[in-house]
Design an enzyme around this catalytic site. Structure first.
Site, PDB file in Angstrom:
ATOM      1  N   ASP A  93      14.824  -0.417   0.508  1.00 37.81           N
ATOM      2  CA  ASP A  93      15.555  -0.659   1.748  1.00 37.81           C
ATOM      3  C   ASP A  93      16.596  -1.756   1.498  1.00 37.81           C
ATOM      4  O   ASP A  93      17.628  -1.499   0.889  1.00 37.81           O
ATOM      5  CB  ASP A  93      14.515  -1.027   2.816  1.00 37.81           C
ATOM      6  CG  ASP A  93      15.083  -1.136   4.206  1.00 37.81           C
ATOM      7  OD1 ASP A  93      15.993  -0.387   4.543  1.00 37.81           O
ATOM      8  OD2 ASP A  93      14.590  -1.990   4.985  1.00 37.81           O
ATOM      9  N   LYS A 139      17.280   3.983   0.806  1.00 36.33           N
ATOM     10  CA  LYS A 139      18.156   3.831   1.978  1.00 36.33           C
ATOM     11  C   LYS A 139      19.328   2.944   1.566  1.00 36.33           C
ATOM     12  O   LYS A 139      19.342   1.753   1.861  1.00 36.33           O
ATOM     13  CB  LYS A 139      17.395   3.088   3.083  1.00 36.33           C
ATOM     14  CG  LYS A 139      16.695   3.937   4.114  1.00 36.33           C
ATOM     15  CD  LYS A 139      16.368   3.090   5.335  1.00 36.33           C
ATOM     16  CE  LYS A 139      14.896   3.007   5.567  1.00 36.33           C
ATOM     17  NZ  LYS A 139      14.516   2.233   6.751  1.00 36.33           N
ATOM     18  N   GLU A 155       7.597   2.337  -5.944  1.00 29.52           N
ATOM     19  CA  GLU A 155       7.713   1.874  -4.555  1.00 29.52           C
ATOM     20  C   GLU A 155       7.792   3.052  -3.608  1.00 29.52           C
ATOM     21  O   GLU A 155       8.205   4.142  -4.004  1.00 29.52           O
ATOM     22  CB  GLU A 155       9.012   1.055  -4.408  1.00 29.52           C
ATOM     23  CG  GLU A 155       8.798  -0.431  -4.249  1.00 29.52           C
ATOM     24  CD  GLU A 155       8.306  -0.864  -2.873  1.00 29.52           C
ATOM     25  OE1 GLU A 155       7.525  -0.131  -2.225  1.00 29.52           O
ATOM     26  OE2 GLU A 155       8.693  -1.971  -2.452  1.00 29.52           O
ATOM     27  N   PHE A 196      14.058   4.509  10.584  1.00 31.29           N
ATOM     28  CA  PHE A 196      12.734   4.059  10.172  1.00 31.29           C
ATOM     29  C   PHE A 196      11.836   5.275   9.967  1.00 31.29           C
ATOM     30  O   PHE A 196      11.606   6.044  10.891  1.00 31.29           O
ATOM     31  CB  PHE A 196      12.127   3.095  11.193  1.00 31.29           C
ATOM     32  CG  PHE A 196      10.992   2.319  10.599  1.00 31.29           C
ATOM     33  CD1 PHE A 196      11.249   1.189   9.831  1.00 31.29           C
ATOM     34  CD2 PHE A 196       9.674   2.739  10.749  1.00 31.29           C
ATOM     35  CE1 PHE A 196      10.211   0.487   9.232  1.00 31.29           C
ATOM     36  CE2 PHE A 196       8.631   2.039  10.150  1.00 31.29           C
ATOM     37  CZ  PHE A 196       8.905   0.915   9.396  1.00 31.29           C
ATOM     38  N   VAL A 197      11.371   5.448   8.740  1.00 24.90           N
ATOM     39  CA  VAL A 197      10.559   6.621   8.418  1.00 24.90           C
ATOM     40  C   VAL A 197       9.103   6.254   8.169  1.00 24.90           C
ATOM     41  O   VAL A 197       8.799   5.147   7.724  1.00 24.90           O
ATOM     42  CB  VAL A 197      11.124   7.383   7.189  1.00 24.90           C
ATOM     43  CG1 VAL A 197      12.476   7.989   7.494  1.00 24.90           C
ATOM     44  CG2 VAL A 197      11.208   6.483   5.972  1.00 24.90           C
ATOM     45  N   LYS A 231       0.807  -1.194   0.000  1.00 24.46           N
ATOM     46  CA  LYS A 231       0.000   0.000   0.000  1.00 24.46           C
ATOM     47  C   LYS A 231       0.851   1.260   0.000  1.00 24.46           C
ATOM     48  O   LYS A 231       0.375   2.347  -0.276  1.00 24.46           O
ATOM     49  CB  LYS A 231      -0.879   0.036   1.269  1.00 24.46           C
ATOM     50  CG  LYS A 231      -1.759  -1.159   1.461  1.00 24.46           C
ATOM     51  CD  LYS A 231      -2.399  -1.107   2.862  1.00 24.46           C
ATOM     52  CE  LYS A 231      -2.952  -2.469   3.190  1.00 24.46           C
ATOM     53  NZ  LYS A 231      -3.074  -2.674   4.624  1.00 24.46           N
ATOM     54  N   ARG A 289       0.424   6.536   7.757  1.00 22.12           N
ATOM     55  CA  ARG A 289       0.466   6.731   6.304  1.00 22.12           C
ATOM     56  C   ARG A 289      -0.075   8.110   5.932  1.00 22.12           C
ATOM     57  O   ARG A 289       0.242   8.661   4.880  1.00 22.12           O
ATOM     58  CB  ARG A 289      -0.377   5.671   5.595  1.00 22.12           C
ATOM     59  CG  ARG A 289       0.172   4.253   5.710  1.00 22.12           C
ATOM     60  CD  ARG A 289      -0.557   3.346   4.733  1.00 22.12           C
ATOM     61  NE  ARG A 289      -0.424   1.927   5.025  1.00 22.12           N
ATOM     62  CZ  ARG A 289       0.603   1.172   4.610  1.00 22.12           C
ATOM     63  NH1 ARG A 289       1.569   1.702   3.916  1.00 22.12           N
ATOM     64  NH2 ARG A 289       0.634  -0.109   4.904  1.00 22.12           N
TER      65      ARG A 289
HETATM   66  P1  IMP Z   1      13.026  -4.137   1.117  1.00 23.03           P
HETATM   67  O1  IMP Z   1      12.568  -5.405   0.499  1.00 23.03           O
HETATM   68  O2  IMP Z   1      13.879  -4.382   2.332  1.00 23.03           O
HETATM   69  O3  IMP Z   1      13.680  -3.169   0.172  1.00 23.03           O
HETATM   70  O4  IMP Z   1      11.756  -3.477   1.751  1.00 23.03           O
HETATM   71  C1  IMP Z   1      10.931  -2.656   1.104  1.00 23.03           C
HETATM   72  C2  IMP Z   1       9.660  -2.460   1.910  1.00 23.03           C
HETATM   73  O5  IMP Z   1       9.900  -2.421   3.326  1.00 23.03           O
HETATM   74  C3  IMP Z   1       9.091  -1.124   1.588  1.00 23.03           C
HETATM   75  O6  IMP Z   1       8.240  -1.201   0.491  1.00 23.03           O
HETATM   76  C4  IMP Z   1       8.364  -0.758   2.870  1.00 23.03           C
HETATM   77  O7  IMP Z   1       7.071  -1.283   2.844  1.00 23.03           O
HETATM   78  C5  IMP Z   1       9.146  -1.437   3.975  1.00 23.03           C
HETATM   79  N1  IMP Z   1      10.073  -0.494   4.629  1.00 23.03           N
HETATM   80  C6  IMP Z   1      11.418  -0.494   4.585  1.00 23.03           C
HETATM   81  N2  IMP Z   1      11.944   0.521   5.286  1.00 23.03           N
HETATM   82  C7  IMP Z   1      10.893   1.209   5.776  1.00 23.03           C
HETATM   83  C8  IMP Z   1      10.786   2.402   6.585  1.00 23.03           C
HETATM   84  O8  IMP Z   1      11.752   3.071   6.987  1.00 23.03           O
HETATM   85  N3  IMP Z   1       9.509   2.790   6.871  1.00 23.03           N
HETATM   86  C9  IMP Z   1       8.408   2.127   6.457  1.00 23.03           C
HETATM   87  N4  IMP Z   1       8.471   1.023   5.707  1.00 23.03           N
HETATM   88  C10 IMP Z   1       9.704   0.561   5.377  1.00 23.03           C
HETATM   89 MG    MG Z   2       6.091  -1.276   0.622  1.00 19.59          MG
END
Ligand code: IMP
Ligand code: MG
Length: 177
Positions: A102, A130, A98, A151-152, A43, A164
């Site tokens: 992260d 990030k 996206e 964490f944002v 979402k 959100r």
């Molecule tokens: P990744 O697979 O680790 O790149 O994670 C991506 C997903 O993790 C994002 O689409 C977010 O839903 C969630 N996410 C990662 N870091 C944050 C953050 O700092 N705040 C909120 N959601 C996060």
């Molecule tokens: Mg996400």
């Protein structure tokens, strides 16, 4: 701070608005003569994607997927598709949208998952990046902001489904994580 659990504002509403407009203009230039399909990852993408698309001036369409990989603030490492596209993407120019890049596990998975369907191209647009947290070799083609390892929340991003609705990107009070 109107939300007591937010420790500080990382990126203001005004800065987001300005940068999203720049990104929209860049995409419009890069996709001149093409008709991109924006694929939003629900979402978290919903506010960013809505604002981004209003800054895109080429013909385009949109669709959504739901991918889950996160519980709370730490990755489980497992990616699950809970809502897939319901159209053929063969030959199309895809822009995955996206909220945040992260570890990159989600986008790496999604990119190879969609690549099998033979689109003409796949690019990635993200609100926040990030890079310090990256575990895969994925890169965003379009990123509004590079942010530190915190964490944002806000502007679509959540902590356990909350915050959100904040109009800015805020850092959550670490005592709550
Ligand atoms: P990744 O697979 O680790 O790149 O994670 C991506 C997903 O993790 C994002 O689409 C977010 O839903 C969630 N996410 C990662 N870091 C944050 C953050 O700092 N705040 C909120 N959601 C996060
Ligand atoms: Mg996400």
């Amino acid at each position: 701070m109107e939300f007591e659990k937010i420790a500080s504002v990382l990126i203001s509403k005004e800065d987001i608005e300005k940068r999203v407009a720049e990104l929209g203009a860049q995409i419009s230039k890069d996709y001149e003569g093409k008709e991109p399909l924006f694929v939003g990852v629900l979402k978290g993408c919903f506010i960013f994607m809505a604002d981004l698309m209003r800054n895109v001036t080429v013909d385009c369409s949109m669709d959504f997927m739901t991918v889950s990989s996160y519980e709370g603030t730490s990755s489980t490492g497992a990616v699950k598709i809970t809502k897939d596209l319901n159209q053929d993407i063969c030959g199309k120019d895809i822009i995955i949208v996206e909220d945040i890049l992260d570890s990159g596990v989600t986008l790496k998975f999604l990119e190879s998952y969609l690549m099998v369907r033979k689109p003409n191209s796949i690019r990635i647009a993200t609100l926040a990046d990030k890079p310090a947290r990256r575990k895969t070799d994925i890169k965003a083609d379009y990123a509004c902001f590079e942010i530190p390892d915190a964490f944002v929340v806000g502007y679509g991003l959540d902590y356990n489904q909350k915050y959100r609705n904040l109009p800015y990107l805020g850092i959550l009070n670490p005592e709550l994580i």
